[in-house]
Design an enzyme around this catalytic site. Structure first.
Site, PDB file in Angstrom:
ATOM      1  N   TYR A  63      -3.413   3.834   2.245  1.00  0.00           N
ATOM      2  CA  TYR A  63      -3.500   4.239   3.646  1.00  0.00           C
ATOM      3  C   TYR A  63      -4.784   5.016   3.933  1.00  0.00           C
ATOM      4  O   TYR A  63      -5.348   4.916   5.026  1.00  0.00           O
ATOM      5  CB  TYR A  63      -2.284   5.092   4.024  1.00  0.00           C
ATOM      6  CG  TYR A  63      -2.426   5.749   5.370  1.00  0.00           C
ATOM      7  CD1 TYR A  63      -2.195   5.039   6.540  1.00  0.00           C
ATOM      8  CD2 TYR A  63      -2.847   7.083   5.482  1.00  0.00           C
ATOM      9  CE1 TYR A  63      -2.358   5.630   7.788  1.00  0.00           C
ATOM     10  CE2 TYR A  63      -3.006   7.678   6.718  1.00  0.00           C
ATOM     11  CZ  TYR A  63      -2.760   6.950   7.867  1.00  0.00           C
ATOM     12  OH  TYR A  63      -2.932   7.540   9.092  1.00  0.00           O
ATOM     13  N   TYR A  86       0.831  -1.206   0.000  1.00  0.00           N
ATOM     14  CA  TYR A  86       0.000   0.000   0.000  1.00  0.00           C
ATOM     15  C   TYR A  86       0.864   1.254   0.000  1.00  0.00           C
ATOM     16  O   TYR A  86       2.007   1.253   0.469  1.00  0.00           O
ATOM     17  CB  TYR A  86      -0.981   0.014   1.167  1.00  0.00           C
ATOM     18  CG  TYR A  86      -0.389   0.302   2.531  1.00  0.00           C
ATOM     19  CD1 TYR A  86      -0.352   1.599   3.043  1.00  0.00           C
ATOM     20  CD2 TYR A  86       0.107  -0.727   3.332  1.00  0.00           C
ATOM     21  CE1 TYR A  86       0.168   1.866   4.299  1.00  0.00           C
ATOM     22  CE2 TYR A  86       0.622  -0.473   4.590  1.00  0.00           C
ATOM     23  CZ  TYR A  86       0.654   0.831   5.072  1.00  0.00           C
ATOM     24  OH  TYR A  86       1.168   1.090   6.319  1.00  0.00           O
ATOM     25  N   CYS A  87       0.295   2.323  -0.582  1.00  0.00           N
ATOM     26  CA  CYS A  87       0.901   3.652  -0.521  1.00  0.00           C
ATOM     27  C   CYS A  87      -0.144   4.603   0.053  1.00  0.00           C
ATOM     28  O   CYS A  87      -0.968   4.175   0.871  1.00  0.00           O
ATOM     29  CB  CYS A  87       1.427   4.093  -1.885  1.00  0.00           C
ATOM     30  SG  CYS A  87       0.185   4.165  -3.196  1.00  0.00           S
ATOM     31  N   TRP A  88      -0.136   5.864  -0.334  1.00  0.00           N
ATOM     32  CA  TRP A  88      -1.065   6.817   0.277  1.00  0.00           C
ATOM     33  C   TRP A  88      -2.503   6.568  -0.160  1.00  0.00           C
ATOM     34  O   TRP A  88      -3.401   6.413   0.658  1.00  0.00           O
ATOM     35  CB  TRP A  88      -0.638   8.246  -0.066  1.00  0.00           C
ATOM     36  CG  TRP A  88      -1.485   9.276   0.601  1.00  0.00           C
ATOM     37  CD1 TRP A  88      -2.470  10.027   0.040  1.00  0.00           C
ATOM     38  CD2 TRP A  88      -1.445   9.650   1.985  1.00  0.00           C
ATOM     39  NE1 TRP A  88      -3.046  10.852   0.976  1.00  0.00           N
ATOM     40  CE2 TRP A  88      -2.436  10.650   2.186  1.00  0.00           C
ATOM     41  CE3 TRP A  88      -0.665   9.246   3.075  1.00  0.00           C
ATOM     42  CZ2 TRP A  88      -2.663  11.248   3.425  1.00  0.00           C
ATOM     43  CZ3 TRP A  88      -0.893   9.846   4.299  1.00  0.00           C
ATOM     44  CH2 TRP A  88      -1.879  10.821   4.472  1.00  0.00           C
TER      45      TRP A  88
END
Length: 348
Positions: free
Chosen positions: A121, A92-94
């Site tokens: 996120y 996962y990233c932002w």
């Protein structure tokens, strides 16, 4: 074909959760147990962002793509070098966009069944906020009240040792909750990290059993407690610790002995009381702090600051305070606190 993004409900299905955001983003908050493997470090992310706004999105993607490729290669050569073929990571990233998408693409090219967290996120954060809105309303709290120096946190520890369910908010917040509550060497978490840890604790509690929690104001240090939690606590049954003044002073001298070793920090904390007490009083307290005279300082803080505030706040804030279970203590050593825990549990 790239599979559909995973959901928060599927977190437990993966062997490893990987956070590919920058170290600064990771430090602020992350999914519990996630490993940080940034595809852009703090400086690289700032560089790409500047190019995006000041030059063009194309130039930003060109430079960013090269940096991301180099960082993914490094992770493959180092952190991921020993992962077996059946390893299943969640990335996962932002927002579940290009950073995690690029990482997933490379891992799937290697042969691993890597998945991306849909929404990244941000989706996790929405989940935490929803949990903090709903979970407190389902719990049966027993609020442990008592004037400053009544060893309320120690009582929570004794209750936990005796098998009770306990929610220790001050431990989660890294602060003791009073004007002198900063803990040496312990930095308070970010607000988001606190809320993530709190939501995890709440999910582990049994709604069929009471949960003991210390009476708190809306803030612990610089951490704000969620509204739903505060409101639920204020409508819950109370246990009031009534300790002898001499026992409270003795306890505070033990529990805050470290303040004598950092007198400038003690003075700085007392400075927050300016405007609440006369200049003469504050000058006297600051002088005692400078000399490390904790006993007279604590004695006056209790009688002139903490106790008046306690009497006002508890009756105004906690609906059940007047009818609280009363526990009277002449001492606040370990045996007395353990006996108090047994008394509290017998009546709960």
């Amino acid at each position: 074909m790239t599979p559909a993004p995973a959901t928060v409900a599927q977190l437990g299905e993966f062997d490893t959760i990987i956070d590919v955001r920058s170290p600064a983003e990771f430090a602020q908050d992350r999914i519990p147990g996630a490993l940080g493997m940034p595809v852009l470090d703090n400086e690289e992310r700032a560089q790409v962002g500047t190019l995006y706004t000041q030059v063009s999105p194309f130039e930003a993607r060109k430079v960013g793509g090269a940096l991301v490729a180099c960082n993914i290669a490094r992770h493959l050569q180092q952190s991921l070098a020993d992962k077996p073929k059946r390893w299943r990571p969640l990335i996962y990233c932002w927002r579940g966009g290009q950073r995690s998408g690029a990482f997933v693409t490379w891992l799937r090219m290697v042969g691993w069944d890597a998945r991306q967290l849909g929404g990244g996120y941000v989706t996790w954060r929405r989940h935490v906020v929803a949990q903090l809105a709903s979970l407190p309303t389902q719990l049966d709290f027993r609020v442990v009240a008592g004037a400053t120096g009544s060893a309320k946190t120690r009582l929570l520890h004794a209750l936990r040792a005796a098998g009770a369910q306990v929610l220790d908010l001050e431990a989660l917040a890294g602060h003791k909750g009073s004007v002198l509550g900063a803990v040496p060497g312990v930095a308070q978490p970010s607000q988001k990290a606190f809320e993530t840890a709190l939501s995890q604790q709440l999910t582990q509690l049994d709604v069929q059993r009471p949960v003991f929690v210390e009476a708190e104001s809306r803030k612990i240090g610089r951490i704000h407690l969620p509204n739903q939690l505060i409101e639920r606590m204020r409508a819950s049954r109370c246990v009031a610790i009534e300790a002898a003044p001499s026992a409270r002073i003795a306890f505070l001298l033990r529990d805050y002995a470290y303040l004598a070793d950092d007198r400038p920090a003690l003075q700085a904390s007392l400075g927050h009381l300016r405007g609440l007490h006369s200049n003469d009083t504050l000058t006297r307290w600051l002088d005692w702090a400078a000399q490390g005279y904790l006993e007279p300082l604590f004695t006056e803080l209790i009688t002139q600051h903490y106790d008046p505030s306690y009497r006002r706040s508890q009756r105004a804030s906690f609906a059940w305070f007047e009818g609280a279970q009363r526990v009277e203590l002449d001492a606040l050593d370990a045996p007395a606190i353990e006996a108090a825990a047994r008394q509290v549990l017998a009546a709960s």
